[in-house]
Design a protein around this motif. Structure first.
Motif, PDB file in Angstrom:
ATOM      1  N   LEU A 116       0.853  -1.198   0.000  1.00  0.00           N
ATOM      2  CA  LEU A 116       0.000   0.000   0.000  1.00  0.00           C
ATOM      3  C   LEU A 116       0.885   1.244   0.000  1.00  0.00           C
ATOM      4  O   LEU A 116       1.640   1.491   0.937  1.00  0.00           O
ATOM      5  N   LYS A 117       0.782   2.030  -1.045  1.00  0.00           N
ATOM      6  CA  LYS A 117       1.707   3.161  -1.225  1.00  0.00           C
ATOM      7  C   LYS A 117       1.561   4.205  -0.123  1.00  0.00           C
ATOM      8  O   LYS A 117       2.545   4.796   0.318  1.00  0.00           O
ATOM      9  N   ARG A 118       0.336   4.475   0.310  1.00  0.00           N
ATOM     10  CA  ARG A 118       0.161   5.486   1.366  1.00  0.00           C
ATOM     11  C   ARG A 118       0.827   5.031   2.665  1.00  0.00           C
ATOM     12  O   ARG A 118       1.356   5.852   3.421  1.00  0.00           O
ATOM     13  N   GLU A 119       0.806   3.722   2.929  1.00  0.00           N
ATOM     14  CA  GLU A 119       1.457   3.211   4.132  1.00  0.00           C
ATOM     15  C   GLU A 119       2.972   3.241   3.988  1.00  0.00           C
ATOM     16  O   GLU A 119       3.689   3.457   4.971  1.00  0.00           O
ATOM     17  N   LEU A 120       3.461   3.046   2.786  1.00  0.00           N
ATOM     18  CA  LEU A 120       4.903   3.137   2.550  1.00  0.00           C
ATOM     19  C   LEU A 120       5.389   4.563   2.798  1.00  0.00           C
ATOM     20  O   LEU A 120       6.429   4.768   3.436  1.00  0.00           O
ATOM     21  N   VAL A 121       4.637   5.535   2.306  1.00  0.00           N
ATOM     22  CA  VAL A 121       5.003   6.941   2.540  1.00  0.00           C
ATOM     23  C   VAL A 121       5.007   7.243   4.033  1.00  0.00           C
ATOM     24  O   VAL A 121       5.945   7.862   4.562  1.00  0.00           O
ATOM     25  N   SER A 122       3.970   6.801   4.735  1.00  0.00           N
ATOM     26  CA  SER A 122       3.884   7.026   6.178  1.00  0.00           C
ATOM     27  C   SER A 122       5.052   6.369   6.900  1.00  0.00           C
ATOM     28  O   SER A 122       5.645   6.956   7.822  1.00  0.00           O
ATOM     29  N   LEU A 123       5.423   5.167   6.484  1.00  0.00           N
ATOM     30  CA  LEU A 123       6.524   4.442   7.115  1.00  0.00           C
ATOM     31  C   LEU A 123       7.841   5.194   6.957  1.00  0.00           C
ATOM     32  O   LEU A 123       8.617   5.326   7.916  1.00  0.00           O
ATOM     33  N   LEU A 124       8.087   5.729   5.774  1.00  0.00           N
ATOM     34  CA  LEU A 124       9.340   6.456   5.534  1.00  0.00           C
ATOM     35  C   LEU A 124       9.365   7.782   6.281  1.00  0.00           C
ATOM     36  O   LEU A 124      10.416   8.207   6.780  1.00  0.00           O
ATOM     37  N   VAL A 125       8.218   8.438   6.366  1.00  0.00           N
ATOM     38  CA  VAL A 125       8.151   9.707   7.102  1.00  0.00           C
ATOM     39  C   VAL A 125       8.444   9.470   8.583  1.00  0.00           C
ATOM     40  O   VAL A 125       9.218  10.215   9.212  1.00  0.00           O
ATOM     41  N   ILE A 126       7.842   8.454   9.160  1.00  0.00           N
ATOM     42  CA  ILE A 126       8.072   8.134  10.580  1.00  0.00           C
ATOM     43  C   ILE A 126       9.532   7.716  10.786  1.00  0.00           C
ATOM     44  O   ILE A 126      10.148   8.061  11.805  1.00  0.00           O
ATOM     45  N   SER A 127      10.096   6.999   9.822  1.00  0.00           N
ATOM     46  CA  SER A 127      11.502   6.593   9.919  1.00  0.00           C
ATOM     47  C   SER A 127      12.412   7.812   9.988  1.00  0.00           C
ATOM     48  O   SER A 127      13.361   7.844  10.792  1.00  0.00           O
ATOM     49  N   TYR A 128      12.134   8.806   9.165  1.00  0.00           N
ATOM     50  CA  TYR A 128      12.952  10.028   9.173  1.00  0.00           C
ATOM     51  C   TYR A 128      12.806  10.771  10.497  1.00  0.00           C
ATOM     52  O   TYR A 128      13.787  11.280  11.057  1.00  0.00           O
TER      53      TYR A 128
END
Length: 255
Positions: free
Chosen positions: A98-110
């Motif tokens: 799920l692309k929206r979850e991938l974006v959220s995951l990378l944002v939280i990682s940063y």
């Protein structure tokens, strides 16, 4: 509109108003919206969902998924210390594609990396982000999708497709197969870790840390080698005298 008590009625009226414009139109919605519309009276359902197009997540080995990660790599080049394509399957497993979850995951990682004093995201930050409270709701849905694909059971409506048909089932089967592969990987990792003793777990953790690219510290002090003093006759004579004196102290030394 979808949050009110009369959400289905309000959305149906809005969409029927758009239909009255007599121009080609379409609406992008999630599964929850599809269920709301399918539960309306037949007249509204036939007009609003008579030709649904179902979009499924791209498989982890697809050209589209690889292209997506390549574009994200361009955008995040300055804040990543690893290549996204190196972890293309792992990132798919952590987001269920799920692309929206991938974006959220990378944002939280940063965010985690900056709070820890780092300026770049490492793979360990991504794993911490997946386990974080900020990602807990998404993690629950992702784990539910993976678990359902592997062992069946109940799945809430928001994660189930409200439409049926051979072409839809084919797409769902392809997606479910990738989810089962993700579950098999998780089970295998959990089984191996459960059979390890403390020393073996520590060894694996050290290997994983060593495999991550090393990051240079923001400020490094570089020590220059001391410059050797120029040789003089007096200095050479003193060195020779010291050498002879050391030989005299050692009876076994030969001259």
């Amino acid at each position: 509109m979808a949050q009110s008590a009369s959400a289905a009625t309000l959305i149906t009226r809005t969409l029927l108003s758009l239909a009255d414009l007599q121009v080609p139109w379409f609406v992008i919605g999630n599964y929850s919206l599809g269920w709301k519309l399918c539960e309306r009276d037949p007249e509204a359902t036939q007009r609003l969902v008579h030709d649904p197009v179902i979009m499924m997540p791209d498989p982890p080995d697809s050209v589209d998924w690889v292209s997506l990660l390549a574009e994200y790599q361009v955008v995040l080049a300055e804040v990543l210390d690893f290549e996204l394509l190196t972890y293309q399957v792992e990132l798919w497993n952590l987001s269920a594609g799920l692309k929206r979850e991938l974006v959220s995951l990378l944002v939280i990682s940063y965010r985690i990396s900056r709070h820890g004093g780092d300026s770049q995201i490492s793979w360990s930050h991504v794993r911490l982000a997946f386990a974080s409270a900020s990602f807990s709701v998404a993690r629950a849905d992702i784990n539910a999708l993976i678990s359902h694909a592997g062992q069946g059971g109940k799945l809430k409506k928001g994660l189930r497709c409200p439409f049926n048909g051979p072409e839809i089932q084919a797409a769902i089967c392809t997606y479910s197969e990738k989810l089962r592969e993700a579950r098999a990987e998780k089970v295998a990792i959990a089984t191996v870790k459960a059979s390890m003793n403390r020393q073996e777990r520590e060894a694996i953790e050290n290997i994983e840390k060593a495999a991550e690219p090393s990051r240079a510290s923001p400020a490094q002090i570089i020590k220059m080698p001391k410059r050797r003093k120029p040789r003089t006759l007096e200095g050479m004579q003193e060195a020779a005298q010291d050498f002879l004196a050391s030989l005299a102290k050692d009876p076994s030394a030969k001259t």
